[in-house]
Design an enzyme around this catalytic site. Sequence first.
Site, mmCIF file in Angstrom:
data_model
loop_
_atom_site.group_PDB
_atom_site.id
_atom_site.type_symbol
_atom_site.label_atom_id
_atom_site.label_comp_id
_atom_site.label_asym_id
_atom_site.label_seq_id
_atom_site.Cartn_x
_atom_site.Cartn_y
_atom_site.Cartn_z
ATOM 1 N N ASN A 13 26.523 69.006 14.975
ATOM 2 C CA ASN A 13 27.143 70.073 15.767
ATOM 3 C C ASN A 13 28.358 69.492 16.478
ATOM 4 O OD1 ASN A 13 27.828 72.085 17.547
ATOM 5 N ND2 ASN A 13 25.950 71.967 18.771
ATOM 6 N N HIS A 104 22.165 78.420 20.339
ATOM 7 C CA HIS A 104 22.296 77.079 20.935
ATOM 8 C C HIS A 104 22.204 77.209 22.456
ATOM 9 C CE1 HIS A 104 24.002 73.310 22.334
ATOM 10 N NE2 HIS A 104 23.630 72.825 21.172
ATOM 11 N N GLY A 182 23.133 65.990 25.378
ATOM 12 C CA GLY A 182 24.320 65.373 25.946
ATOM 13 C C GLY A 182 24.033 64.532 27.175
ATOM 14 N N SER A 221 20.379 64.241 22.194
ATOM 15 C CA SER A 221 20.671 62.800 22.263
ATOM 16 C C SER A 221 20.073 62.001 21.102
ATOM 17 C CB SER A 221 20.228 62.223 23.619
ATOM 18 O OG SER A 221 20.953 62.847 24.666
#
Length: 261
Positions: A13, A104, A182, A221
């Site tokens: 992504n 998402h 993230g 992650s």
Amino acid sequence: MIVIVRKPLVAGNWKMHGSRASNAALVGGIAAGLARNAPLTARCDVAIFPTFVHLESVAAVAAATPIAWGAQDCCAEPGPGAYTGEVAASSLQELGCRYVLVGHSERRALYGESDELVARKFVAAQAAGLVPVLCVGETLAERDRDETHAVVARQLGAVLERAGVAALARAVVAYEPVWAIGTGRTATPAQAQDVHAFIRGRIAALDGNIAGSVRLLYGGSVKASNAHELCSMPDVDGGLVGGASLNAEEFVAIVAAAARK
Ligand code: PGA
């Protein structure tokens, strides 16, 4: 006994990153990395998700590679129509997209997408011949309140209710705990497996065959160093990768880890 083999999928992504030049270099780097290890894409599907405006130029480069591509979102309305600023699933299909992300967590949290809207996008994507990648996952506050299963059940349930369980035969589900996206903080393999097994169990309650064949990706992650232990979990069939998908070497290493499953 029926043995169902689910081919892993690693999806990148790219979010709102990339330029025509950097994307071409990234696709080239990924393709070269995959080609150096030829059996890799025989054992793991690979897809990338650039921005809408970069889809066409990425498609031009990726077409000659085993890499599939998709969009990060689509309109809930079947196109065409008077929906300024929206992108129809049929337009994405025309650009050769195989997949589209729906729901998402950044869309849910930053743009207020409801479970209902996400379910409509899921249906619109399939109506255009795309494979929706339905993203589900809880926030940290929800996990702390022990609501993880309830949240995921609600998000999945909205799609099951609108599309029916048979639709999951042509879909992928990505479990992405919001607190792991993230942040560098990955769910442990056991935490991922717990929720993946829960998702598969919800689907199995409606249709055992579909539950056995649907691919469930973990996202949050994922990197080369943790991909193998996550993908070794019995119900983790690959990854939805954000940050680490912007580096060709790292992304190919994640594909290699998933292919070892
Ligand atoms: P991350 O993002 O890998 O950077 O955590 C995952 C995602 O948002 O799909």
